[in-house]
Design a protein around this motif. Structure first.
Motif, PDB file in Angstrom:
ATOM      1  N   GLN A 180       0.834  -1.194   0.000  1.00 19.93           N
ATOM      2  CA  GLN A 180       0.000   0.000   0.000  1.00 19.93           C
ATOM      3  C   GLN A 180       0.871   1.246   0.000  1.00 19.93           C
ATOM      4  OE1 GLN A 180      -2.900   0.008   3.126  1.00 19.93           O
ATOM      5  NE2 GLN A 180      -4.015  -1.739   2.311  1.00 19.93           N
ATOM      6  N   GLU A 181       0.372   2.287  -0.667  1.00 18.45           N
ATOM      7  CA  GLU A 181       1.084   3.555  -0.759  1.00 18.45           C
ATOM      8  C   GLU A 181       0.131   4.687  -0.414  1.00 18.45           C
ATOM      9  OE1 GLU A 181       2.759   4.006  -4.620  1.00 18.45           O
ATOM     10  OE2 GLU A 181       3.988   2.183  -4.490  1.00 18.45           O
ATOM     11  N   ARG A 182       0.707   5.770   0.068  1.00 15.77           N
ATOM     12  CA  ARG A 182      -0.076   6.962   0.353  1.00 15.77           C
ATOM     13  C   ARG A 182       0.791   8.184   0.079  1.00 15.77           C
ATOM     14  NH1 ARG A 182      -4.295   7.843   3.698  1.00 15.77           N
ATOM     15  NH2 ARG A 182      -5.003   5.885   2.811  1.00 15.77           N
ATOM     16  N   VAL A 183       0.210   9.188  -0.527  1.00 10.82           N
ATOM     17  CA  VAL A 183       0.901  10.442  -0.796  1.00 10.82           C
ATOM     18  C   VAL A 183       0.414  11.476   0.209  1.00 10.82           C
ATOM     19  CG1 VAL A 183       1.363  12.264  -2.470  1.00 10.82           C
ATOM     20  CG2 VAL A 183       1.132   9.890  -3.241  1.00 10.82           C
ATOM     21  N   PHE A 184       1.345  12.059   0.961  1.00 12.57           N
ATOM     22  CA  PHE A 184       1.031  13.109   1.922  1.00 12.57           C
ATOM     23  C   PHE A 184       1.562  14.424   1.358  1.00 12.57           C
ATOM     24  CE2 PHE A 184       1.458   9.136   4.214  1.00 12.57           C
ATOM     25  CZ  PHE A 184       0.362   9.135   5.067  1.00 12.57           C
ATOM     26  N   LEU A 185       0.660  15.329   1.026  1.00 10.59           N
ATOM     27  CA  LEU A 185       1.024  16.611   0.449  1.00 10.59           C
ATOM     28  C   LEU A 185       1.042  17.671   1.544  1.00 10.59           C
ATOM     29  CD1 LEU A 185       1.587  18.452  -1.968  1.00 10.59           C
ATOM     30  CD2 LEU A 185      -0.875  18.602  -2.341  1.00 10.59           C
ATOM     31  N   PHE A 186       2.224  18.241   1.813  1.00 11.21           N
ATOM     32  CA  PHE A 186       2.382  19.240   2.865  1.00 11.21           C
ATOM     33  C   PHE A 186       2.634  20.610   2.243  1.00 11.21           C
ATOM     34  CE2 PHE A 186       3.257  15.415   5.290  1.00 11.21           C
ATOM     35  CZ  PHE A 186       2.663  15.693   6.518  1.00 11.21           C
ATOM     36  N   VAL A 187       1.857  21.595   2.701  1.00  8.93           N
ATOM     37  CA  VAL A 187       1.988  22.969   2.227  1.00  8.93           C
ATOM     38  C   VAL A 187       2.046  23.879   3.442  1.00  8.93           C
ATOM     39  CG1 VAL A 187       0.936  24.804   0.867  1.00  8.93           C
ATOM     40  CG2 VAL A 187       0.716  22.435   0.112  1.00  8.93           C
ATOM     41  N   ASP A 188       3.043  24.756   3.479  1.00  7.19           N
ATOM     42  CA  ASP A 188       3.144  25.741   4.555  1.00  7.19           C
ATOM     43  C   ASP A 188       2.290  26.945   4.171  1.00  7.19           C
ATOM     44  OD1 ASP A 188       3.825  27.697   6.404  1.00  7.19           O
ATOM     45  OD2 ASP A 188       5.901  27.020   6.546  1.00  7.19           O
ATOM     46  N   PRO A 189       1.210  27.223   4.905  1.00 10.00           N
ATOM     47  CA  PRO A 189       0.328  28.333   4.518  1.00 10.00           C
ATOM     48  C   PRO A 189       1.001  29.695   4.586  1.00 10.00           C
ATOM     49  CG  PRO A 189      -0.262  27.479   6.693  1.00 10.00           C
ATOM     50  CD  PRO A 189       0.752  26.543   6.122  1.00 10.00           C
ATOM     51  N   GLU A 190       2.127  29.806   5.277  1.00  9.78           N
ATOM     52  CA  GLU A 190       2.844  31.079   5.321  1.00  9.78           C
ATOM     53  C   GLU A 190       3.721  31.289   4.094  1.00  9.78           C
ATOM     54  OE1 GLU A 190       4.827  32.096   8.916  1.00  9.78           O
ATOM     55  OE2 GLU A 190       3.424  30.982  10.185  1.00  9.78           O
ATOM     56  N   LEU A 191       3.983  30.211   3.348  1.00 11.21           N
ATOM     57  CA  LEU A 191       4.871  30.307   2.193  1.00 11.21           C
ATOM     58  C   LEU A 191       4.152  30.141   0.864  1.00 11.21           C
ATOM     59  CD1 LEU A 191       7.872  28.157   3.524  1.00 11.21           C
ATOM     60  CD2 LEU A 191       7.470  30.603   3.790  1.00 11.21           C
ATOM     61  N   VAL A 192       2.947  29.593   0.893  1.00  7.75           N
ATOM     62  CA  VAL A 192       2.177  29.353  -0.330  1.00  7.75           C
ATOM     63  C   VAL A 192       0.846  30.079  -0.208  1.00  7.75           C
ATOM     64  CG1 VAL A 192       1.125  27.596  -1.799  1.00  7.75           C
ATOM     65  CG2 VAL A 192       3.300  27.117  -0.673  1.00  7.75           C
ATOM     66  N   SER A 193       0.412  30.711  -1.285  1.00 10.91           N
ATOM     67  CA  SER A 193      -0.778  31.550  -1.249  1.00 10.91           C
ATOM     68  C   SER A 193      -2.038  30.723  -1.028  1.00 10.91           C
ATOM     69  CB  SER A 193      -0.907  32.331  -2.549  1.00 10.91           C
ATOM     70  OG  SER A 193      -1.191  31.452  -3.623  1.00 10.91           O
ATOM     71  N   PRO A 194      -3.087  31.327  -0.452  1.00  8.05           N
ATOM     72  CA  PRO A 194      -4.360  30.618  -0.268  1.00  8.05           C
ATOM     73  C   PRO A 194      -4.967  30.143  -1.584  1.00  8.05           C
ATOM     74  CG  PRO A 194      -4.296  32.613   1.076  1.00  8.05           C
ATOM     75  CD  PRO A 194      -3.094  32.666   0.194  1.00  8.05           C
ATOM     76  N   SER A 195      -4.775  30.909  -2.682  1.00  7.98           N
ATOM     77  CA  SER A 195      -5.345  30.495  -3.969  1.00  7.98           C
ATOM     78  C   SER A 195      -4.706  29.205  -4.465  1.00  7.98           C
ATOM     79  CB  SER A 195      -5.171  31.607  -5.002  1.00  7.98           C
ATOM     80  OG  SER A 195      -3.792  31.905  -5.203  1.00  7.98           O
ATOM     81  N   VAL A 196      -3.391  29.050  -4.268  1.00  8.66           N
ATOM     82  CA  VAL A 196      -2.720  27.819  -4.671  1.00  8.66           C
ATOM     83  C   VAL A 196      -3.199  26.653  -3.808  1.00  8.66           C
ATOM     84  CG1 VAL A 196      -0.486  26.642  -4.752  1.00  8.66           C
ATOM     85  CG2 VAL A 196      -0.693  28.976  -5.618  1.00  8.66           C
ATOM     86  N   CYS A 197      -3.310  26.879  -2.500  1.00  2.71           N
ATOM     87  CA  CYS A 197      -3.807  25.824  -1.608  1.00  2.71           C
ATOM     88  C   CYS A 197      -5.210  25.383  -2.012  1.00  2.71           C
ATOM     89  CB  CYS A 197      -3.803  26.314  -0.160  1.00  2.71           C
ATOM     90  SG  CYS A 197      -2.170  26.641   0.528  1.00  2.71           S
TER      91      CYS A 197
END
Length: 703
Positions: free
Chosen positions: A152-169
């Motif tokens: 089994q595999e799982r992809v965990f996508l981590f985004v720092d909200p202080e470094l990436v814009s809300p529109s991209v998130c």
């Protein structure tokens, strides 16, 4: 479209991809990454084009090998393998040609032979048992229950909200949710059954009728067909010499049971098939969980049992048949966020006494951690990775049953800093692009497209199918990016008071040192002769170990006045060999390949008729370790990995060295013979191994 027109159209698309790899023309840079994506989309929308594209890619690979155009070999191999994974109706002759070509590449140096070997291993099974790659990928990524293939595999996508814009998130989250809404377990099982039967039977399979029948089947019947197909494929793939003919017979039986006895008449099926276009079988995107990273501890699972607890006692060494055997606590095998089928980890998560279930695969579960951001985000990832490895030495570890793979997509914040600031924040991404041209073309160029697509208004036409470009590129990267580049993590000891123990931290890309204006309040001022100008900066004592190609240790000590320093762990150009290496963590550290590039802004005093004046010059040197101390009560400010949140002020002294693997300095040596009465030798000293953090690319470092 005529077959000649189809081939010409695909040939043009392939040539566009190759031109993009061979030139840096501005006209092509605007579409970087789009040519590969559009090429795969063409065969995805019309699967009948797949054999034509396979022939074109094989032809280009043979041309590149004969003309020694190595820079296109790995991109073409990845493109070809991705097409073969999705395709059906590929003749055995094409599989064998591709496999034989991969074996020819094994004489080339790394990374070409490494990637070619990986492709050859996959193709050997696929040649005899078509559909194996697709089936295993879907089962693992969608966490479908299968006793014969429990991975089994799982992809965990981590985004720092202080470094990436809300529109991209928001754009990322919307694409992920839209894709997963269509990827129900029932839909994925239908895809597996359809693909396996079409891949094996070819023109003898009436694909449209098959898909209609599967869609109308109830859940219990669908599961029965799914498990029958998986069993047929996995049992044949596990044979030492799998027979394509025997595999065909088994799947024909399943096909006939699905569509009835009339399905056995191949001629009628072929006639019907000629009238209908071949329906597409999608390859579902991986199961991705989206996380806003506000705490580096998010990489860890729930708190594990403390020493002395009943759980840890059950995990102790027990004797069975005269052999000491470790019993794994069933409740702490996987993180709580791993949303697999309940109880599956208890059956398959324990290390098997019989060895690996598949050759080359020793762990059941794979966690693919993908981070979006800039160098600051990678600094936080290095912190979390170090913390995870450190905690594993103190509590029950995950790595014996979990393969951790790290991926990175550079995305810059939308604010308007100077352009030089943008280049500063993506130094590691720039290095990855230089090291691996295919990473540069498919991942590094994604940043402008992400911002552009994120700012587009959402489509109100729900009937219109929109291709999720960002999600598709992410999917391609995590599937095909299997070659890691290992980066040295550095530890820094920070002294604010020489009489007390230092604080400790780590950094991955950069440590910047600034001289504070104020002096130390405890020591007051440094007495100097009247009329002597101090000048800018501070008097520093520097001691470091010079990095030499001979590997000999040469200590250098000096005292100078400087306005600041920068310690970089990444090389500035391809000619410099410092920074990462394409060697596994078990390899001995090579000083000249893993060292810091130190730039010191030294103050130079000069005298002339107008009096004394000061200027600065930049001195550079390379080192593995360094200690710096302020000599005239000027305090220092340290900035780690360009992250303002990781700033240390009022520093008197700091020391930097490669971060060792946790607890790698000592080990127990055992007698090589059985039944020896000699006790184990405790605490044998060994040279500590450096802690290297792997980031996956498509090729590793291309020399």
């Amino acid at each position: 479209m005529e077959s000649s027109d189809v081939e010409l159209d695909l040939q043009r698309s392939v040539q566009a991809v190759l031109r993009e790899l061979s030139t840096q023309a501005p006209a092509l840079q605007n579409n970087q990454g789009m040519w590969r994506w559009s090429l795969h989309k063409k065969v995805e929308r019309d699967p009948g084009k797949s054999p034509v594209l396979v022939r074109i890619l094989l032809r280009e690979l043979e041309k590149a090998e004969s003309e020694d155009l190595r820079h296109v070999i790995i991109p073409l191999l990845h493109t070809l393998l991705y097409v073969l994974t999705k395709a059906t109706g590929i003749r055995e002759e094409l599989y064998r040609r591709t496999y034989n070509f991969c074996t020819k590449l094994l004489t080339l140096p790394a990374p070409y032979c490494t990637v070619a070997l990986d492709c050859a291993i996959r193709l050997k099974t696929e040649t005899a048992v078509p559909g194996t790659l697709y089936q295993r990928l879907v089962i693992a990524e969608q966490n479908l229950t299968s006793e014969l293939y429990p991975y089994q595999e799982r992809v965990f996508l981590f985004v720092d909200p202080e470094l990436v814009s809300p529109s991209v998130c928001s754009a990322l989250l919307l694409e992920i949710e839209a894709a997963q809404a269509q990827q129900t377990p029932e839909a994925c099982m239908r895809h597996v059954v359809s693909h396996a039967l079409q891949a094996a039977l070819g023109d003898a399979c009436h694909a449209s009728s098959l898909q209609r029948k599967l869609k109308a089947s109830p859940r219990h019947a669908l599961e029965r067909y799914f498990h029958a197909v998986v069993a047929a494929v996995e049992q044949m793939a596990g044979e030492p010499n799998p027979s394509r003919e025997v595999h065909l017979e088994r799947l024909e039986e399943i096909y006939c049971s699905l569509l009835g006895p009339a399905a056995a008449a191949r001629g009628s099926c072929c006639g019907d098939r000629l009238q209908d276009p071949q329906p597409s079988i999608p390859l579902p995107s991986p199961h991705i969980t989206f996380h806003l990273w506000t705490d580096e501890e998010q990489l860890w699972a729930d708190e594990l049992p403390v020493p002395g607890s009943p759980e840890m006692e059950r995990a102790g060494l027990q004797r069975k048949g005269g052999i000491r055997k470790r019993v794994w606590p069933p409740d702490i095998l996987m993180p709580a966020c791993w949303d697999g089928p309940q109880g599956l980890h208890r059956r398959t998560g324990m290390p098997s006494g019989d060895g690996e279930l598949l050759p080359g695969v020793s762990r059941i579960h794979t966690a693919r951690v993908l981070v979006l951001g800039d160098d600051r985000m990678l600094g936080r990832l290095a912190q979390a990775y170090h913390s995870l490895r450190k905690r594993e030495t103190q509590k029950f570890c995950l790595t014996p049953r979990l393969s951790l793979q790290l991926y990175y997509i550079p995305v810059l914040a939308p604010e308007e800093p100077p352009s030089c600031r943008h280049s500063e924040l993506r130094e590691l991404a720039t290095f990855l692009g230089r090291a691996d041209p295919w990473y540069q073309n498919t991942v590094n160029t994604l940043c402008p497209a992400i911002h552009k697509l994120a700012e587009m208004p959402p489509s109100l036409d729900t009937s219109r199918t929109v291709d999720p470009f960002i999600l598709d590129v992410i999917t391609y990267y995590v599937r095909m990016g299997t070659q890691p580049i290992y980066f040295q993590i550095y530890t820094v000891k920070i002294f604010r008071d020489l009489s007390q123990d230092p604080a400790e931290d780590i950094f991955l890309t950069e440590l910047k040192v600034k001289i504070q204006d104020s002096k130390s309040p405890k020591d007051g001022f440094s007495p100097r002769r009247k009329g002597v100008a101090e000048g800018p900066g501070a008097e520093l004592s520097i001691c470091y170990q010079k990095a030499l190609l001979s590997h000999r240790a040469q200590e250098v000590s000096s005292s100078l006045r400087a306005t600041g320093l920068v310690l970089k762990a990444l090389p500035a150009s391809d000619t410099e060999g410092s920074g990462p290496t394409h060697a596994p963590p078990s390899a001995a550290p090579v000083i000249d390949l893993r060292c810091l590039n130190v730039s010191v802004m030294e103050v130079v005093k000069s005298s002339n008729l107008a009096g004394r004046s000061f200027s600065t010059v930049t001195n550079t040197f390379r080192t593995a370790t360094i200690q710096i101390q302020s000599q005239d009560q000027r305090l220092l400010t340290l900035l780690l990995d360009k992250d303002s949140r990781r700033t240390y002020r009022d520093v008197v002294r700091f020391e930097v060295a490669p971060c060792p693997e946790p607890c790698s300095g000592t080990h127990k040596s055992k007698a090589p013979w059985l039944g020896s009465p000699r006790p184990e030798v405790e605490g044998t000293k060994a040279k500590p191994k450096p802690l290297l953090m792997p980031i996956n690319t498509f090729s590793g470092i291309v020399q």
